[in-house]
Every structure is written in structure tokens, then in C-alpha cells.
Design an enzyme around this catalytic site. Structure first.
Site, mmCIF file in Angstrom:
data_model
loop_
_atom_site.group_PDB
_atom_site.id
_atom_site.type_symbol
_atom_site.label_atom_id
_atom_site.label_comp_id
_atom_site.label_asym_id
_atom_site.label_seq_id
_atom_site.Cartn_x
_atom_site.Cartn_y
_atom_site.Cartn_z
ATOM 1 N N ASP A 126 0.830 -1.192 0.000
ATOM 2 C CA ASP A 126 0.000 0.000 0.000
ATOM 3 C C ASP A 126 0.875 1.257 0.000
ATOM 4 O OD1 ASP A 126 -2.770 1.077 0.321
ATOM 5 O OD2 ASP A 126 -1.949 1.877 2.196
ATOM 6 N N GLU A 143 16.073 -14.047 -0.598
ATOM 7 C CA GLU A 143 16.620 -14.966 0.406
ATOM 8 C C GLU A 143 15.721 -16.192 0.558
ATOM 9 O OE1 GLU A 143 16.796 -14.963 5.238
ATOM 10 O OE2 GLU A 143 17.299 -13.078 4.218
#
Length: 525
Positions: free
Chosen positions: A193, A243
């Protein structure tokens, strides 16, 4: 293609009139049948619901009105079984005024460490009685609220949504913990957002146009949005996603709500080490006009796709007037012109290279509910301004699933509560059971378009080539032999390709492209 689920309006499993996570889980087979690749869930975190979840009190929980973490885990298991990816809506620009850290800040002294997590400042004028600067909030009124000890705090939306201060090292560290919490529960990524927000000009100076955000309902104040430091945040978040991908080979997606002035600035957010995607809102905001659509698509292909990034197309979301209404209804007197244009726009979007997002109900052709009574409106824009202009309740009315009368299968149980927003009687004609049974419906148009989009290599990543057309008509080629054409006028024109279309948004005889219609053809060019 990602389907946006506005959780409180999708499907209610408990009969309280509010959609929930168990309802989403129950609706997954419907979405699988439609052909979506994934879903984006609106915020379901604990919240006082001043802005329906975009005022987050706890980023690592589930509000009881939507369920609990156990129900979320069941939803994830069901989605994984169906091959549907799940994106969560994360709100990093601001939190709820009931967030523990903000309540701690209210109890802290001016200049204290708890206040450093937010934007607290002394006021101007005698006794500091004037706000620190002249900025206005996007949802109306000043962007500052005064607290008991005389200081003011910044909120670019409502007083119940204080803005985080991302220059405090505690904030990025806290959001890193939040990302990992949900990634560890198996989510496939995040819709971010206000992704051009987070940082404000460090001096918090006055704006030359302080009411610009409120006037446009957009993040246009250059002192409050699109600051250069925000890009480092997205590099860090991208690294976190990479990752996790390195551990199991499963991609995680970051898609940003990015509202910036130009496609070129937009492209900066989707550089290879930042967001994977960012919504390109220019298609949504373009008027129904062939030249306007061509300009928007051309700029996106040049400035965004030209960098090697993916353009992320969207025609609607939970903040916008529904497409059918925006393109003409009810102003066209029930002629069906808005619906015809919305169907044509859907085919155009699905033929473009890049990602596509669809807001729930668009696959049903739902119109905007424009006559909700004042006493049921919940949008904070209405509460703060008293104006119905640009309010968002009309596109958030709960979905109709079946039956002839409200709640149209939205709620469960014999004594179901009324939906949190009232559904009009005419929603019966748009219920999902009718849509699935009618091969001419919006639902089948989307389903057929998505099936072809998945099966035709021409509709994968790549470029498009514009074709010569008469005024008011757009046509482009994908690959060597797929043509998409859209007639923006109301009069028929010769089709750019002979023969029967592969798919069309309305009746399309060979050799003719009717008005307000889009079609796809396979043809050697």
C-alpha cells in the site's frame, strides 16, 4: 493474472454480514474455475476498522471479525492445493492510532524515542497552536492533529492513521520482522500500500499546493511522496524475498501501489533489484478514447517494459468506480454501452504483455452502487468531508452469489445478518450462479480470455506492434500472428483481419468489428 479479494465483501462464513477468511477459502474453487494464478487479500489484520483494515493495529495477527491464524493457515493450505498463489496487503506508510507503538508515543515526552517512530513536531504561531506545515490529508482536512502536550503528529490520510517515520531505524527493522512472519507461513508475496510513500521531506516544509492530495485523492504532494530514499526500502525487501527464494526455489512477489507523475518515474520502482511489479494506473484513469489508450500503452511499453520490467495492468480496484459505471452506465440510460466498453477493455488488457489484476466483481460486470443512503456509508472520506464525491463504498458492496434477494448467498445461516453494505435488488441479475450458467456473461469472457492467455505463447511476455487502423480504432499484433483490435466508436468498422475471431467481447461477424467491441484473431501477418 491476480484476483483482488476484498475480504469483507467476498463471502461470509459466519452469518455476521462481514466476509472472512473462511469465506475466501470456500470461494477458492470458484476462482480456480475462473482461471486466476493468485489472489491478493485486502488487510485482515487486527484493526479498529476506521479505514477497513488500512489502519493496522497489529501487523502479525488476524482480526477476530475475519478469523484467526489457524484459519489463515487453512486458507494457505487450500490455496496451495489448488495451485493458487496468495499475496497479502501490507501497509507500511501508516498504522492505526491504536497500534501499541503509537499509544506508547502519546505517553512519551516530546523528543522521546517512542515519538521518533512517527512524525511529531511543534506547532507554529502563538503557543504552537498552528500545524507545523500547511499540508492537507488526502481524505480531507489538515494532515496534522494536536495531542495533549501541544505537539502535533502527521497523518496523510486520517487522524486514526499516523504516518510512520521511516528515518527511525526501528521501523524498517519492525517491518522486516513482519515480512518474515508471513513468509514463514507460506505467503507468496505482498501488495504494498502507498509504495511511493514512507519518506517525507526531512524539513517538512510548506507545500505550494497544500490541498492537491485531497483535491485529486492521489499522492501528488512532492514533499510527502516519491522521495528518493524509498527505493532503498524496496531493495531491502527484494533481498528478503530473494533470500526465501534461494531456500526453496519458489518465487516471492512484491507489487507496489505506485502513483507517480510519469511512466518513467514509475519504471524506477521496478528496476531489477526493487519491486517485481507496480500497478500502472494510467490505463485505469484513461478516458474511453482510442488515442488516450494508445498513448498510455505506448508510454508503458517504452518507459517500463523497455527497461526489461513487467508492466502491471489494472482496470479497477477497491478505491475506484467500477469499470461498467466509469465507462458509461448509468449515464447512458441503461443502453448497455458501459458494459460493452468494460468487456472490450478487459480483452484489451488481457492481450497486453505483462501482468493483469482484476478486482472482485469485475468478472461479473457489477456496476457501481451509486445510491447508497448516507446513513450506511462507511468511507472515511465521507466522514471527514461530508461529501459523496469520490467515496469508495459503491465498489465495495458484497458480492452476489445466488438467489433472487439480498444477501444473495453472501452470508450463511438461516438467520443471516444483513451484509455490512446493502446490496441492491438488481444484483440478482449479476449473481455468480447466473454468470456461470450464461456463456455470454462477463464471467465466461474473462474465463475464456484467461484460458487463451495461458495457452497461447503469443500472449506471454514480449512486445506488441501497432497496426494501421481508422480513427477511433486500435489494433496491435502479438507475436507473428495474433491480433487484438478494439473499436472505441459506436459504429461498425471493417475488421483488421478476415475470418471469425478467436474471441470477442460481443457478437462479431467475420469481416466486421462492431462498435464498442474488442476481438482477437489468429492470422498470418
Amino acid at each position: 493474472m491476480i484476483y483482488q479479494v476484498y475480504v469483507r465483501s467476498f463471502l461470509d462464513s459466519t452469518g455476521d454480514g462481514i466476509g472472512d477468511l473462511a469465506g475466501v477459502r470456500a470461494g477458492l474453487p470458484y476462482l480456480k474455475k475462473l482461471g486466476v494464478d493468485g489472489i491478493w487479500l485486502s488487510p485482515f489484520y487486527p484493526s479498529p476498522q476506521h479505514d477497513h483494515g488500512y489502519d493496522v493495529a497489529d501487523y502479525r495477527g488476524v482480526d477476530p471479525i475475519f478469523g484467526d491464524l489457524a484459519e489463515f493457515d487453512l486458507l494457505m493450505t487450500a490455496a496451495r492445493r489448488l495451485g493458487i498463489k496468495v499475496l497479502l496487503d501490507i501497509v507500511p506508510n501508516h498504522c492505526s492510532s491504536e497500534h501499541p507503538w503509537f499509544r506508547e508515543a502519546l505517553g512519551d515526552a516530546p523528543g522521546g524515542p517512542a515519538r521518533a517512530r512517527f512524525h511529531f513536531a511543534d506547532g507554529r504561531g502563538p503557543d504552537g497552536a498552528e500545524p507545523p506545515n500547511n499540508w492537507h490529508a488526502m481524505f480531507g482536512g489538515p494532515a496534522w492533529t494536536r495531542v495533549g502536550d501541544g505537539q502535533w503528529y502527521l497523518h496523510m490520510f486520517t487522524p486514526e492513521q499516523p504516518d510512520w517515520n521511516w528515518r527511525s531505524p526501528e521501523i524498517p527493522a519492525e517491518f522486516d520482522r513482519t515480512l518474515r512472519f508471513w513468509l514463514d507461513r507460506g505467503v507468496d508475496g505482498f501488495r504494498i500500500d502507498v509504495a511511493a510513500g514512507l519518506f517525507k521531506h526531512p524539513a517538512l516544509p510548506d507545500s505550494d499546493d497544500p490541498e492537491a492530495d485531497a483535491r485529486t485523492r492521489d499522492s501528488v504532494n512532492p514533499l510527502a511522496w516519491n522521495q528518493p530514499e524509498v527505493h532503498e526500502v524496496w531493495r531491502q525487501w527484494r533481498a528478503t524475498c530473494e533470500e526465501y527464494t534461494a531456500r526453496d526455489g519458489r518465487e516471492r512477489l512484491l507489487v507496489g501501489e505506485v502513483s507517480v507523475p510519469t511512466a518513467r518515474e514509475h519504471a524506477l520502482y521496478v528496476r531489477p533489484d526493487e519491486l517485481h511489479q507496480a500497478f500502472f494506473f494510467d490505463l485505469l484513469s484513461a478516458p474511453w478514447d482510442a488515442d488516450a489508450f494508445r498513448k498510455v500503452v505506448s508510454e508503458a511499453m517504452q518507459d517500463i517494459a523497455g527497461t526489461g520490467s513487467t508492466v502491471t495492468w489494472v482496470l479497477n480496484n477497491h478505491d475506484q468506480v467500477r469499470t461498467v459505471t466509469r465507462y458509461g452506465e448509468p449515464a447512458t440510460g441503461g443502453s448497455g454501452l458501459g458494459a460493452a466498453r468494460a468487456r472490450a477493455a478487459a480483452l484489451l488488457m488481457l492481450a497486453l504483455p505483462g501482468a493483469a489484476y482484476i478486482y472482485q466483481g469485475e468478472e461479473l460486470g457489477l456496476p457501481e452502487v451509486v445510491d447508497l443512503p448516507d446513513d450506511v456509508l462507511t468511507d472515511p472520506i465521507f466522514r471527514r468531508t461530508g461529501s459523496r464525491a469520490r467515496i469508495r463504498d459503491g465498489c465495495r458492496v458484497p458480492l452476489p452469489w445466488s438467489g433472487q434477494a439480498s444477501p444473495f448467498g453472501f452470508t450463511s445461516g438461516a438467520e443471516s445478518a444483513k451484509p455490512w453494505l446493502p446490496q441492491p435488488d438488481y444484483f440478482a441479475a449479476y449473481a455468480t450462479d447466473r454468470a456461470l450458467a450464461d456463456t455470454r456473461s462477463f464471467w465466461h469472457l474473462y474465463r475464456d480470455g484467461l484460458q487463451l492467455r495461458r495457452s497461447l505463447p503469443q500472449l506471454g511476455e514480449g512486445t506488441l506492434r501497432w497496426l494501421d487502423t481508422p480513427p477511433g480504432v486500435l489494433a496491435f499484433a502479438r507475436g507473428d500472428d495474433l491480433v487484438c483490435a478494439v473499436n472505441f466508436t459506436t459504429a461498425p468498422v471493417p475488421a483488421p483481419v478476415s475470418g471469425t475471431p478467436l474471441l470477442s467481447s460481443g457478437p462479431c461477424p467475420p469481416g466486421v468489428l462492431p462498435g464498442s467491441t474488442a476481438a482477437w484473431w489468429l492470422n498470418d501477418l
